[in-house]
Design a protein around this motif. Structure first.
Motif, mmCIF file in Angstrom:
data_model
loop_
_atom_site.group_PDB
_atom_site.id
_atom_site.type_symbol
_atom_site.label_atom_id
_atom_site.label_comp_id
_atom_site.label_asym_id
_atom_site.label_seq_id
_atom_site.Cartn_x
_atom_site.Cartn_y
_atom_site.Cartn_z
ATOM 1 N N LEU A 106 11.201 36.570 -18.743
ATOM 2 C CA LEU A 106 10.333 36.015 -18.076
ATOM 3 C C LEU A 106 10.664 36.253 -16.854
ATOM 4 C CD1 LEU A 106 9.680 32.351 -19.813
ATOM 5 C CD2 LEU A 106 8.185 34.398 -19.831
ATOM 6 N N THR A 107 9.998 36.487 -15.996
ATOM 7 C CA THR A 107 10.160 36.916 -14.449
ATOM 8 C C THR A 107 9.575 35.914 -13.572
ATOM 9 O OG1 THR A 107 8.921 38.605 -14.391
ATOM 10 C CG2 THR A 107 10.811 39.359 -15.146
ATOM 11 N N SER A 108 9.967 36.128 -12.267
ATOM 12 C CA SER A 108 9.252 35.353 -11.189
ATOM 13 C C SER A 108 7.637 35.666 -11.168
ATOM 14 C CB SER A 108 9.713 35.656 -9.782
ATOM 15 O OG SER A 108 11.084 35.282 -9.738
ATOM 16 N N GLY A 109 6.749 34.646 -11.028
ATOM 17 C CA GLY A 109 5.448 34.852 -10.878
ATOM 18 C C GLY A 109 4.911 35.020 -12.322
ATOM 19 N N GLY A 110 5.422 34.564 -13.250
ATOM 20 C CA GLY A 110 4.902 34.530 -14.665
ATOM 21 C C GLY A 110 4.784 35.950 -15.375
ATOM 22 N N SER A 111 5.358 36.922 -14.861
ATOM 23 C CA SER A 111 5.424 38.259 -15.604
ATOM 24 C C SER A 111 6.314 38.132 -16.829
ATOM 25 C CB SER A 111 5.711 39.432 -14.524
ATOM 26 O OG SER A 111 4.831 39.287 -13.525
ATOM 27 N N THR A 112 6.157 39.042 -17.616
ATOM 28 C CA THR A 112 7.125 39.300 -18.882
ATOM 29 C C THR A 112 7.618 40.836 -18.838
ATOM 30 O OG1 THR A 112 5.211 39.754 -20.034
ATOM 31 C CG2 THR A 112 5.885 37.537 -19.951
ATOM 32 N N ASN A 113 8.649 40.898 -19.338
ATOM 33 C CA ASN A 113 9.252 42.146 -19.819
ATOM 34 C C ASN A 113 9.541 42.345 -21.189
ATOM 35 O OD1 ASN A 113 8.986 43.247 -16.964
ATOM 36 N ND2 ASN A 113 11.024 42.357 -16.341
#
Length: 115
Positions: free
Chosen positions: A51-58
């Motif tokens: 999980l990354t900032s802003g609700g993004s995913t990798n």
């Protein structure tokens, strides 16, 4: 003072599904930056999903389209939904949290996928 506790691992046949949970406690102000890693037999630990900032995913290329990382802020828990499991997914899965440049790890949960 961050505590991470994984659960949900087990033995499953190829093509099956499992959902892993990571319950976080202590100085965890946001679930952003939390992720899942795994370490298979004879391999080094590798990133699976984050999980990354802003609700993004990798996601790692090997799990794209099959695994989904999600969160429940009310429960302070991060999940990893694993579908269409393959024997190559067999590994110990670890929850990870990075706080001010320091990494915190759960104890790991074993996932075994039989062929």
């Amino acid at each position: 003072q961050v505590q991470l506790v994984e659960s949900g691992g087990g033995l499953v046949q190829a093509g099956g599904s499992l959902r892993l949970s990571c319950a976080a406690s202590g100085r965890v102000f946001s679930l952003n930056g939390m992720g899942w890693y795994r370490q298979g037999p004879g391999k080094q630990r590798e990133l699976v999903a984050r999980l990354t900032s802003g609700g993004s995913t990798n996601y790692a290329d090997s799990v794209k389209g099959r695994f989904t990382i999600s969160r429940d802020n009310a429960k302070n828990t991060v999940y990893l939904q694993m579908n269409s499991l393959k024997p190559e997914d067999t590994a110990v899965y670890y929850c990870n949290y990075n706080l001010f440049g320091n990494d915190y790890w759960g104890q790991g949960t074993q996932v075994t996928v039989s062929s």
